[in-house]
Design a protein around this motif. Structure first.
Motif, PDB file in Angstrom:
ATOM      1  N   VAL A  35      27.726  31.344  52.961  1.00 50.57           N
ATOM      2  CA  VAL A  35      27.413  32.856  52.001  1.00 50.57           C
ATOM      3  C   VAL A  35      26.056  33.129  52.435  1.00 50.57           C
ATOM      4  O   VAL A  35      25.640  34.143  52.264  1.00 50.57           O
ATOM      5  CB  VAL A  35      27.616  32.164  50.797  1.00 50.57           C
ATOM      6  CG1 VAL A  35      27.141  33.179  49.712  1.00 50.57           C
ATOM      7  CG2 VAL A  35      29.387  32.007  50.355  1.00 50.57           C
ATOM      8  N   HIS A  36      25.174  32.217  52.543  1.00 46.01           N
ATOM      9  CA  HIS A  36      23.648  32.365  52.552  1.00 46.01           C
ATOM     10  C   HIS A  36      23.383  33.064  53.625  1.00 46.01           C
ATOM     11  O   HIS A  36      22.525  34.162  53.544  1.00 46.01           O
ATOM     12  CB  HIS A  36      22.933  30.986  52.543  1.00 46.01           C
ATOM     13  CG  HIS A  36      21.381  31.207  52.658  1.00 46.01           C
ATOM     14  ND1 HIS A  36      20.402  31.481  51.620  1.00 46.01           N
ATOM     15  CD2 HIS A  36      20.665  31.176  54.013  1.00 46.01           C
ATOM     16  CE1 HIS A  36      19.379  31.422  51.987  1.00 46.01           C
ATOM     17  NE2 HIS A  36      19.391  31.470  53.257  1.00 46.01           N
ATOM     18  N   GLN A  37      24.020  32.829  54.818  1.00 39.42           N
ATOM     19  CA  GLN A  37      23.778  33.768  56.154  1.00 39.42           C
ATOM     20  C   GLN A  37      24.370  35.265  55.882  1.00 39.42           C
ATOM     21  O   GLN A  37      23.669  36.040  56.435  1.00 39.42           O
ATOM     22  CB  GLN A  37      24.523  32.826  57.174  1.00 39.42           C
ATOM     23  CG  GLN A  37      24.015  33.279  58.510  1.00 39.42           C
ATOM     24  CD  GLN A  37      22.445  33.471  58.925  1.00 39.42           C
ATOM     25  OE1 GLN A  37      21.935  32.430  58.695  1.00 39.42           O
ATOM     26  NE2 GLN A  37      21.822  34.507  59.449  1.00 39.42           N
ATOM     27  N   ILE A  38      25.330  35.279  55.482  1.00 41.20           N
ATOM     28  CA  ILE A  38      25.955  36.632  55.119  1.00 41.20           C
ATOM     29  C   ILE A  38      25.291  37.489  54.271  1.00 41.20           C
ATOM     30  O   ILE A  38      24.864  38.346  54.696  1.00 41.20           O
ATOM     31  CB  ILE A  38      27.593  36.460  54.491  1.00 41.20           C
ATOM     32  CG1 ILE A  38      28.353  35.986  55.730  1.00 41.20           C
ATOM     33  CG2 ILE A  38      28.193  37.928  54.382  1.00 41.20           C
ATOM     34  CD1 ILE A  38      29.698  35.450  55.181  1.00 41.20           C
TER      35      ILE A  38
ATOM     36  N   ALA B 138      31.926  45.130  55.974  1.00 44.07           N
ATOM     37  CA  ALA B 138      33.214  45.163  56.839  1.00 44.07           C
ATOM     38  C   ALA B 138      33.015  44.810  58.323  1.00 44.07           C
ATOM     39  O   ALA B 138      33.958  44.708  58.943  1.00 44.07           O
ATOM     40  CB  ALA B 138      34.008  46.766  56.793  1.00 44.07           C
ATOM     41  N   ASP B 139      31.773  44.666  58.764  1.00 44.34           N
ATOM     42  CA  ASP B 139      31.477  44.316  60.156  1.00 44.34           C
ATOM     43  C   ASP B 139      31.684  42.759  60.207  1.00 44.34           C
ATOM     44  O   ASP B 139      31.928  42.470  61.482  1.00 44.34           O
ATOM     45  CB  ASP B 139      30.089  44.692  60.572  1.00 44.34           C
ATOM     46  CG  ASP B 139      29.822  46.163  60.920  1.00 44.34           C
ATOM     47  OD1 ASP B 139      30.628  46.615  61.189  1.00 44.34           O
ATOM     48  OD2 ASP B 139      28.954  46.673  60.277  1.00 44.34           O
ATOM     49  N   ILE B 140      31.668  41.991  59.183  1.00 47.56           N
ATOM     50  CA  ILE B 140      31.783  40.581  59.163  1.00 47.56           C
ATOM     51  C   ILE B 140      33.048  39.917  58.687  1.00 47.56           C
ATOM     52  O   ILE B 140      33.842  40.424  57.929  1.00 47.56           O
ATOM     53  CB  ILE B 140      30.798  39.966  58.090  1.00 47.56           C
ATOM     54  CG1 ILE B 140      29.514  40.566  58.389  1.00 47.56           C
ATOM     55  CG2 ILE B 140      30.805  38.420  57.845  1.00 47.56           C
ATOM     56  CD1 ILE B 140      28.411  40.179  57.651  1.00 47.56           C
ATOM     57  N   ALA B 141      33.674  38.789  59.426  1.00 48.17           N
ATOM     58  CA  ALA B 141      34.842  38.168  59.202  1.00 48.17           C
ATOM     59  C   ALA B 141      34.504  36.665  59.315  1.00 48.17           C
ATOM     60  O   ALA B 141      33.667  36.154  59.751  1.00 48.17           O
ATOM     61  CB  ALA B 141      36.039  38.407  60.271  1.00 48.17           C
TER      62      ALA B 141
ATOM     63  N   ALA C 136      34.011  48.269  52.735  1.00 47.72           N
ATOM     64  CA  ALA C 136      32.727  47.733  52.527  1.00 47.72           C
ATOM     65  C   ALA C 136      32.991  46.107  51.865  1.00 47.72           C
ATOM     66  O   ALA C 136      32.454  45.674  51.026  1.00 47.72           O
ATOM     67  CB  ALA C 136      31.910  48.332  51.244  1.00 47.72           C
ATOM     68  N   LEU C 137      34.024  45.548  52.337  1.00 43.57           N
ATOM     69  CA  LEU C 137      34.460  44.336  52.169  1.00 43.57           C
ATOM     70  C   LEU C 137      34.248  43.462  53.193  1.00 43.57           C
ATOM     71  O   LEU C 137      34.576  43.737  54.323  1.00 43.57           O
ATOM     72  CB  LEU C 137      35.894  44.131  51.592  1.00 43.57           C
ATOM     73  CG  LEU C 137      35.977  45.003  50.371  1.00 43.57           C
ATOM     74  CD1 LEU C 137      37.417  45.060  49.889  1.00 43.57           C
ATOM     75  CD2 LEU C 137      34.976  44.251  49.177  1.00 43.57           C
ATOM     76  N   VAL C 138      33.803  42.032  53.173  1.00 41.82           N
ATOM     77  CA  VAL C 138      33.727  41.132  54.202  1.00 41.82           C
ATOM     78  C   VAL C 138      35.409  40.750  54.255  1.00 41.82           C
ATOM     79  O   VAL C 138      36.024  40.481  53.222  1.00 41.82           O
ATOM     80  CB  VAL C 138      33.030  39.936  53.800  1.00 41.82           C
ATOM     81  CG1 VAL C 138      33.268  38.583  54.481  1.00 41.82           C
ATOM     82  CG2 VAL C 138      31.438  40.298  53.651  1.00 41.82           C
ATOM     83  N   ARG C 139      35.685  40.429  55.443  1.00 37.77           N
ATOM     84  CA  ARG C 139      36.950  40.061  55.714  1.00 37.77           C
ATOM     85  C   ARG C 139      37.173  38.385  55.677  1.00 37.77           C
ATOM     86  O   ARG C 139      36.298  37.948  56.498  1.00 37.77           O
ATOM     87  CB  ARG C 139      37.695  40.669  57.005  1.00 37.77           C
ATOM     88  CG  ARG C 139      38.126  41.936  57.096  1.00 37.77           C
ATOM     89  CD  ARG C 139      37.213  43.037  56.525  1.00 37.77           C
ATOM     90  NE  ARG C 139      38.167  44.161  56.692  1.00 37.77           N
ATOM     91  CZ  ARG C 139      37.563  45.422  56.616  1.00 37.77           C
ATOM     92  NH1 ARG C 139      36.383  45.363  55.830  1.00 37.77           N
ATOM     93  NH2 ARG C 139      38.086  46.441  56.785  1.00 37.77           N
ATOM     94  N   ILE C 140      38.050  38.031  55.129  1.00 38.52           N
ATOM     95  CA  ILE C 140      38.380  36.606  55.182  1.00 38.52           C
ATOM     96  C   ILE C 140      39.871  36.296  55.615  1.00 38.52           C
ATOM     97  O   ILE C 140      40.604  36.981  55.024  1.00 38.52           O
ATOM     98  CB  ILE C 140      38.217  35.764  53.701  1.00 38.52           C
ATOM     99  CG1 ILE C 140      36.842  35.896  53.219  1.00 38.52           C
ATOM    100  CG2 ILE C 140      38.284  34.203  53.924  1.00 38.52           C
ATOM    101  CD1 ILE C 140      36.381  35.594  51.900  1.00 38.52           C
ATOM    102  N   ALA C 141      40.257  35.499  56.601  1.00 43.57           N
ATOM    103  CA  ALA C 141      41.508  35.172  56.935  1.00 43.57           C
ATOM    104  C   ALA C 141      41.513  33.823  57.667  1.00 43.57           C
ATOM    105  O   ALA C 141      40.536  33.216  58.291  1.00 43.57           O
ATOM    106  CB  ALA C 141      41.876  36.453  58.139  1.00 43.57           C
ATOM    107  N   THR C 142      42.722  33.320  57.822  1.00 43.04           N
ATOM    108  CA  THR C 142      43.070  32.302  58.710  1.00 43.04           C
ATOM    109  C   THR C 142      43.132  32.705  60.009  1.00 43.04           C
ATOM    110  O   THR C 142      43.257  33.808  60.330  1.00 43.04           O
ATOM    111  CB  THR C 142      44.413  31.457  58.269  1.00 43.04           C
ATOM    112  OG1 THR C 142      45.332  32.587  58.528  1.00 43.04           O
ATOM    113  CG2 THR C 142      44.494  31.260  56.746  1.00 43.04           C
TER     114      THR C 142
END
Length: 610
Positions: A254-257, A280-283, A461-467
């Motif tokens: 979280v800190h790095q993002i 949106a560039d970050i997963a 504009a959302l960070v993606r989180i996925a398995t």
């Protein structure tokens, strides 16, 4: 007693037959000199017989369940995808009608192309081989990458792919990667080259070098005039139990993002254009849905909006229970207990103090009762959607102000639509309540229906989180793998029943395991799939990826440990308990060696602290 004709022998016979187990039972050393049941032939014979009773019972149970399932499917006129495959396999291999069926299918479709072939299974390949092998014209084209075979849990069998590769008349390799920049490709290659020729455990699967298809300088990440490294390895020096490590890894991510999204990080192209790095560039790729949910909450606390990409049923969400409580109260507005239970849900937002005040205020309680009676009448006259929509609109300002308010509102709206669809097939208000209750009780039963899977919030504009399992075939500018150290470290591959393949590539499920070979094979294949999962995760990155490594408890059995620490004695066929080499000095040394393999592409850094 007996089990299906075999003696039902107690499990403690295995204890009596093992030197180590007997030593554990004997608390005093002198007892070991005279208490040695493991030396008796009868004890060893009974220990070998003990699993047979359970195995016989399992075989009888399997036959009983298969017969019952077949009868129930016939009653309900149901036919699954698995039924289609097994039915065609039986028909096409029938001695009488099979050749004619294969000829007819080949005549209709003389050419076939199967993509993602590494995710097929032996039955599917046997069908295709029966149709296309040894034909004078036409052909079968199979496209796949065994390094990306990660769906063993749902029937995919990489050994079917390997057999097809051996049977094929010709094999071709793609040697250019158009997804990732050259530094990312160099960094990924360094990780897997560290594992040597046996990096993927299975001998027939090898890492292959690929060229970068993107131009140099195309879409690079820059910060304060400096290109960011393609791979950043966070070094953990402290020995940590897994439960203590995970919160630290989440905080570091979280800190790095948060730092990357401060506006100073740019995505630059070789034509001179640039823009700020966007969420949106970050997963963030995780190992479990529970980790995904925890990561989303942690990002939200820092004001970073994120969306979880997964296939969980909306009926498994907390919001389904809230809606059920509301429907029960609206269906029976005279039941005060149901009304209070509905009020206490986050959907209506009453706190304990509100309920206590309500109990002492008859006028306010009459107003609450009148509201539920109005909901009952609207539902009865206009339908469940007409009842829920105005209520959700009224509660929206309070709900959307919550930390995960958009997620909750999305679930409530989706449930309202599904209830409206189901209302046409259910009888009355009570019938719809019963239907929702059944869906909540067994959400997995309907998880194949896309309409019933959790929908995404607005993903702008959302960070993606996925398995990792969810993202095969996708790509992201920046990829975080916070739980990479424990990827593949869990599971019970070292305990029976053992699932593995024999020398002919045939799948085996061994409940007895008369020797250690079955356990060794099962552990090796489990580790091989973990390495393939890591490969899929790392190759999702276009410009950069971040992952930690260090002495976390259980990480000694993960994919990274196998790749980086073979020189320290890590074995593909054993699961280690306490690993003496798992220290900050040892892991730091291996990270330094890895960075030297890809100078300029890999950078070592301490774990970020918030």
């Amino acid at each position: 007693g007996t089990v299906a004709g075999h003696a039902g022998l107690p499990e403690w016979l295995h204890t009596l037959a093992s030197d180590g187990a007997v030593r554990g039972v004997c608390k005093k050393g002198p007892a070991e000199d005279w208490f040695r049941p493991q030396d008796l032939d009868v004890v060893q014979a009974l220990a070998r017989l003990q699993p047979l009773g359970r195995l016989a019972a399992l075989r009888d149970a399997l036959a009983t369940v298969q017969t019952a399932v077949l009868a129930r499917k016939r009653e309900r006129r149901q036919y699954s995808f698995t039924d289609m495959v097994t039915g065609l396999h039986e028909a096409i291999h029938d001695d009488h009608g099979g050749p004619a069926l294969a000829d007819a299918l080949h005549t209709t479709w003389p050419w076939a192309l199967v993509d993602e072939f590494q995710d097929t299974d032996p039955l599917q390949y046997a069908i295709l081989r029966r149709i296309y092998a040894e034909r004078g014209h036409g052909g079968l084209l199979m496209i796949g990458d065994p390094k990306q075979a990660i769906y063993g849990f749902r029937g995919g069998d990489v050994f079917a792919y390997l057999q097809a590769a051996r049977d094929a008349d010709a094999r071709y390799h793609l040697d250019t990667n158009f997804r990732s920049t050259k530094p990312v490709l160099d960094a990924v290659e360094a990780v897997f080259r560290a594992g040597g020729d046996e990096a993927f455990v299975i001998d027939a699967i090898r890492f292959q070098r690929v060229k970068a298809g993107r131009r140099d300088g195309d879409r690079t990440l820059r910060r304060e005039g400096r290109d960011l490294p393609a791979m950043t390895l966070w070094r953990l020096d402290d020995e940590l139990p897994k439960k203590d490590a995970e919160p630290r890894l989440i905080d570091a991510t979280v800190h790095q993002i948060h730092a990357l999204l401060d506006g100073a990080t740019e995505v630059a192209t070789d034509d001179g254009d640039s823009r700020a790095l966007a969420p949106a560039d970050i997963a963030v790729l995780v190992n479990t849905n529970a980790q995904a949910a925890e990561m989303q909450r942690a990002l939200s606390r820092r004001g970073i909006a994120a969306v979880c990409l997964h296939q969980q049923s909306v009926f498994a969400s907390e919001e389904a229970g809230h809606v059920l409580g509301l429907l029960q109260a609206a269906a029976s507005p005279a039941d005060e207990d149901l009304l209070r239970a509905a009020l206490a849900t986050p959907l209506l937002g009453y706190r304990l103090g509100d309920l206590i005040r309500l109990a002492g205020d008859e006028v306010e309680w009459r107003g609450v009762t009148a509201r539920f009676q109005q909901l009952h009448e609207r539902w009865r006259r206009a339908g469940v959607l007409a009842m829920l929509q105005p209520l959700l609109q009224a509660e929206a300002p309070r709900l959307l102000a919550l930390e995960d308010g958009e997620r909750r509102m999305t679930n409530y709206l989706q449930l309202a639509e599904l209830l409206q669809q189901a209302s046409g097939e259910q009888f009355g208000l009570g019938g719809l309540v019963d239907w929702l209750n059944r869906m909540i009780a067994d959400p997995a039963a309907d998880n194949t229906d896309d309409e019933r899977q959790l929908r995404l919030e607005s993903d702008d504009a959302l960070v993606r989180i996925a398995t990792v399992h969810k993202v095969k075939g996708l790509q992201y500018g920046v990829v975080f793998l916070p739980f990479a150290p424990v990827l593949g470290a869990g599971g019970s591959a070292d305990k029976p029943p053992f699932l593995y393949h024999d020398d002919d590539g045939q799948a085996c499920l061994d409940f007895v395991a008369a020797d250690d070979e079955a356990a060794a094979r099962a552990i090796a294949e489990d580790r091989a799939e973990a390495v393939r999962l890591l490969y899929v995760a790392l190759t999702r990155a276009e410009q950069a990826c971040y992952l930690p490594w260090g002495p976390i408890n259980t990480a000694q059995n993960g994919a990274l440990a196998w790749l980086l620490h073979q020189a320290d004695g890590v074995s593909a066929e054993e699961r280690a308990g306490k690993a003496p080499w798992m220290t900050g000095d040892s892991t730091g040394k291996r990270l330094a060696e890895l960075a030297e393999r890809a100078p300029g592409a890999i950078e070592l850094a301490p774990l970020p602290e918030s």
